[in-house]
Design a protein around this motif. Structure first.
Motif, PDB file in Angstrom:
ATOM      1  N   GLY A  42     -21.398  -4.459  -7.823  1.00 45.99           N
ATOM      2  CA  GLY A  42     -21.894  -3.308  -8.564  1.00 45.99           C
ATOM      3  C   GLY A  42     -20.768  -2.609  -9.298  1.00 45.99           C
ATOM      4  N   ASN A  43     -21.102  -1.519  -9.980  1.00 46.55           N
ATOM      5  CA  ASN A  43     -20.074  -0.773 -10.702  1.00 46.55           C
ATOM      6  C   ASN A  43     -19.249   0.070  -9.724  1.00 46.55           C
ATOM      7  OD1 ASN A  43     -21.579   1.550 -10.126  1.00 46.55           O
ATOM      8  ND2 ASN A  43     -22.315   1.801 -12.203  1.00 46.55           N
ATOM      9  N   GLU A  44     -18.311   0.813 -10.237  1.00 46.90           N
ATOM     10  CA  GLU A  44     -17.406   1.594  -9.383  1.00 46.90           C
ATOM     11  C   GLU A  44     -18.171   2.582  -8.514  1.00 46.90           C
ATOM     12  OE1 GLU A  44     -16.982   1.163 -12.680  1.00 46.90           O
ATOM     13  OE2 GLU A  44     -14.973   0.330 -12.976  1.00 46.90           O
ATOM     14  N   TYR A  45     -19.195   3.206  -9.074  1.00 49.02           N
ATOM     15  CA  TYR A  45     -19.996   4.171  -8.306  1.00 49.02           C
ATOM     16  C   TYR A  45     -20.607   3.494  -7.084  1.00 49.02           C
ATOM     17  CZ  TYR A  45     -23.669   7.398  -6.968  1.00 49.02           C
ATOM     18  OH  TYR A  45     -24.471   8.238  -6.234  1.00 49.02           O
ATOM     19  N   GLU A  46     -21.281   2.363  -7.290  1.00 48.86           N
ATOM     20  CA  GLU A  46     -21.960   1.660  -6.209  1.00 48.86           C
ATOM     21  C   GLU A  46     -20.973   1.173  -5.148  1.00 48.86           C
ATOM     22  OE1 GLU A  46     -23.761  -1.112  -8.823  1.00 48.86           O
ATOM     23  OE2 GLU A  46     -25.629   0.043  -9.001  1.00 48.86           O
ATOM     24  N   ASP A  56      -3.056  18.425 -12.852  1.00 48.48           N
ATOM     25  CA  ASP A  56      -3.449  19.637 -13.557  1.00 48.48           C
ATOM     26  C   ASP A  56      -4.741  20.253 -13.033  1.00 48.48           C
ATOM     27  OD1 ASP A  56      -4.890  17.499 -14.508  1.00 48.48           O
ATOM     28  OD2 ASP A  56      -3.992  17.539 -16.477  1.00 48.48           O
ATOM     29  N   ARG A  57      -5.168  19.817 -11.887  1.00 49.99           N
ATOM     30  CA  ARG A  57      -6.337  20.380 -11.201  1.00 49.99           C
ATOM     31  C   ARG A  57      -7.594  20.395 -12.059  1.00 49.99           C
ATOM     32  NH1 ARG A  57      -3.360  25.299  -8.070  1.00 49.99           N
ATOM     33  NH2 ARG A  57      -1.835  23.984  -7.070  1.00 49.99           N
ATOM     34  N   ASN A  58      -7.847  19.301 -12.706  1.00 51.77           N
ATOM     35  CA  ASN A  58      -9.054  19.154 -13.509  1.00 51.77           C
ATOM     36  C   ASN A  58     -10.150  18.538 -12.656  1.00 51.77           C
ATOM     37  OD1 ASN A  58      -7.679  20.061 -15.779  1.00 51.77           O
ATOM     38  ND2 ASN A  58      -7.092  18.004 -16.394  1.00 51.77           N
ATOM     39  N   LEU A  59     -11.396  18.906 -12.936  1.00 52.61           N
ATOM     40  CA  LEU A  59     -12.556  18.318 -12.276  1.00 52.61           C
ATOM     41  C   LEU A  59     -13.312  17.502 -13.310  1.00 52.61           C
ATOM     42  CD1 LEU A  59     -14.715  18.003 -10.023  1.00 52.61           C
ATOM     43  CD2 LEU A  59     -15.743  20.103 -10.916  1.00 52.61           C
ATOM     44  N   ILE A  60     -13.580  16.239 -12.960  1.00 48.53           N
ATOM     45  CA  ILE A  60     -14.328  15.365 -13.850  1.00 48.53           C
ATOM     46  C   ILE A  60     -15.481  14.781 -13.049  1.00 48.53           C
ATOM     47  CG2 ILE A  60     -14.237  13.326 -15.323  1.00 48.53           C
ATOM     48  CD1 ILE A  60     -11.220  14.020 -15.662  1.00 48.53           C
ATOM     49  N   ILE A  61     -16.672  14.869 -13.599  1.00 50.38           N
ATOM     50  CA  ILE A  61     -17.875  14.422 -12.901  1.00 50.38           C
ATOM     51  C   ILE A  61     -18.433  13.194 -13.610  1.00 50.38           C
ATOM     52  CG2 ILE A  61     -20.197  15.070 -12.147  1.00 50.38           C
ATOM     53  CD1 ILE A  61     -19.199  18.026 -12.320  1.00 50.38           C
ATOM     54  N   PHE A  62     -18.606  12.122 -12.824  1.00 47.25           N
ATOM     55  CA  PHE A  62     -19.187  10.877 -13.325  1.00 47.25           C
ATOM     56  C   PHE A  62     -20.599  10.739 -12.781  1.00 47.25           C
ATOM     57  CE2 PHE A  62     -14.762   9.931 -13.947  1.00 47.25           C
ATOM     58  CZ  PHE A  62     -14.718   9.011 -14.972  1.00 47.25           C
ATOM     59  N   ASN A  63     -21.474  10.117 -13.558  1.00 46.78           N
ATOM     60  CA  ASN A  63     -22.810   9.825 -13.054  1.00 46.78           C
ATOM     61  C   ASN A  63     -22.827   8.420 -12.456  1.00 46.78           C
ATOM     62  OD1 ASN A  63     -22.962   8.025 -15.206  1.00 46.78           O
ATOM     63  ND2 ASN A  63     -24.502   9.190 -16.324  1.00 46.78           N
ATOM     64  N   LYS A  64     -24.004   7.984 -12.058  1.00 50.83           N
ATOM     65  CA  LYS A  64     -24.167   6.689 -11.404  1.00 50.83           C
ATOM     66  C   LYS A  64     -23.778   5.519 -12.311  1.00 50.83           C
ATOM     67  CE  LYS A  64     -27.451   4.526  -8.380  1.00 50.83           C
ATOM     68  NZ  LYS A  64     -28.344   4.823  -7.330  1.00 50.83           N
ATOM     69  N   ASP A  65     -23.837   5.719 -13.633  1.00 47.92           N
ATOM     70  CA  ASP A  65     -23.470   4.675 -14.590  1.00 47.92           C
ATOM     71  C   ASP A  65     -21.989   4.714 -14.944  1.00 47.92           C
ATOM     72  OD1 ASP A  65     -26.136   3.788 -14.759  1.00 47.92           O
ATOM     73  OD2 ASP A  65     -26.585   5.368 -16.215  1.00 47.92           O
ATOM     74  N   MET A  66     -21.238   5.577 -14.283  1.00 47.35           N
ATOM     75  CA  MET A  66     -19.796   5.754 -14.487  1.00 47.35           C
ATOM     76  C   MET A  66     -19.466   6.231 -15.902  1.00 47.35           C
ATOM     77  SD  MET A  66     -18.298   5.616 -11.680  1.00 47.35           S
ATOM     78  CE  MET A  66     -16.589   5.692 -12.161  1.00 47.35           C
ATOM     79  N   THR A  67     -20.261   7.158 -16.386  1.00 49.28           N
ATOM     80  CA  THR A  67     -19.919   7.869 -17.611  1.00 49.28           C
ATOM     81  C   THR A  67     -19.737   9.336 -17.256  1.00 49.28           C
ATOM     82  OG1 THR A  67     -22.246   8.163 -18.170  1.00 49.28           O
ATOM     83  CG2 THR A  67     -21.126   6.295 -19.180  1.00 49.28           C
ATOM     84  N   ILE A  68     -18.864   9.996 -17.961  1.00 46.03           N
ATOM     85  CA  ILE A  68     -18.550  11.393 -17.669  1.00 46.03           C
ATOM     86  C   ILE A  68     -19.718  12.274 -18.095  1.00 46.03           C
ATOM     87  CG2 ILE A  68     -17.023  13.321 -18.221  1.00 46.03           C
ATOM     88  CD1 ILE A  68     -14.738  11.281 -18.479  1.00 46.03           C
TER      89      ILE A  68
END
Length: 161
Positions: free
Chosen positions: A38-42, A102-114
């Motif tokens: 699967g992808n990175e999320y899975e 730099d203490r950034n928050l990045i949120i990915f969905n199940k398809d590994m897109t931001i």
């Protein structure tokens, strides 16, 4: 007497079937690339939302503190690469990733897109969202770090077999 004998005989026939089914259907004790497709999320979901692979993760060089394990999952993994990332275990079809530098928050969905971001601009300025140009850069870099972490875990699993 014959009734007790029949029950005991039945248990002797059923017990091996139960053991074989358990061994066949239970999740693998070692996580490998072959049993974690699967992808990175899975892949992260199967790795982190259980404590089954904690020893394998530790052997790969990623620290999972015994006190840090809550609700039968690995809550956070930190990468060791050039770009230090703090990866939270996947929940609600998203992965929250914090960058160390730099203490950034990045949120990915199940398809590994931001799908969301909070980018720090220092103490004097309010935070902002990623630009489209930054999104592709962060997506690429973060996926590389995640794949490096997964490769390390799979290599440790091969050594454990």
């Amino acid at each position: 007497m014959s009734r007790i004998f029949k029950v005991i005989l039945l248990l002797f026939f059923i017990a091996p079937v139960i053991v074989i089914l358990y061994d066949t259907l239970a999740a693998p004790k070692v996580l490998t690339r072959e049993n974690n497709k699967g992808n990175e999320y899975e892949q992260l979901d199967r790795l982190m939302n259980t404590t089954r692979y904690r020893e394998q993760v530790n052997k790969a060089g990623y620290e999972v503190d015994e006190n840090d394990i809550m609700m039968d999952r690995i809550p956070v993994l930190e990468t060791k690469g050039k770009n230090k990332l703090s990866i939270e275990s996947p929940m609600d079809k998203t992965i929250h990733i914090n960058t160390e530098e730099d203490r950034n928050l990045i949120i990915f969905n199940k398809d590994m897109t931001i799908t969301g971001s909070v980018i720090s601009q220092g103490e004097d300025k309010p935070s902002r969202k990623l630009t489209e140009e930054e999104k592709s850069k962060y997506e690429k870099e973060i996926k590389q770090e995640i794949n490096k972490l997964l490769d390390d875990v799979y290599k440790a699993g091969e050594e454990m077999q």
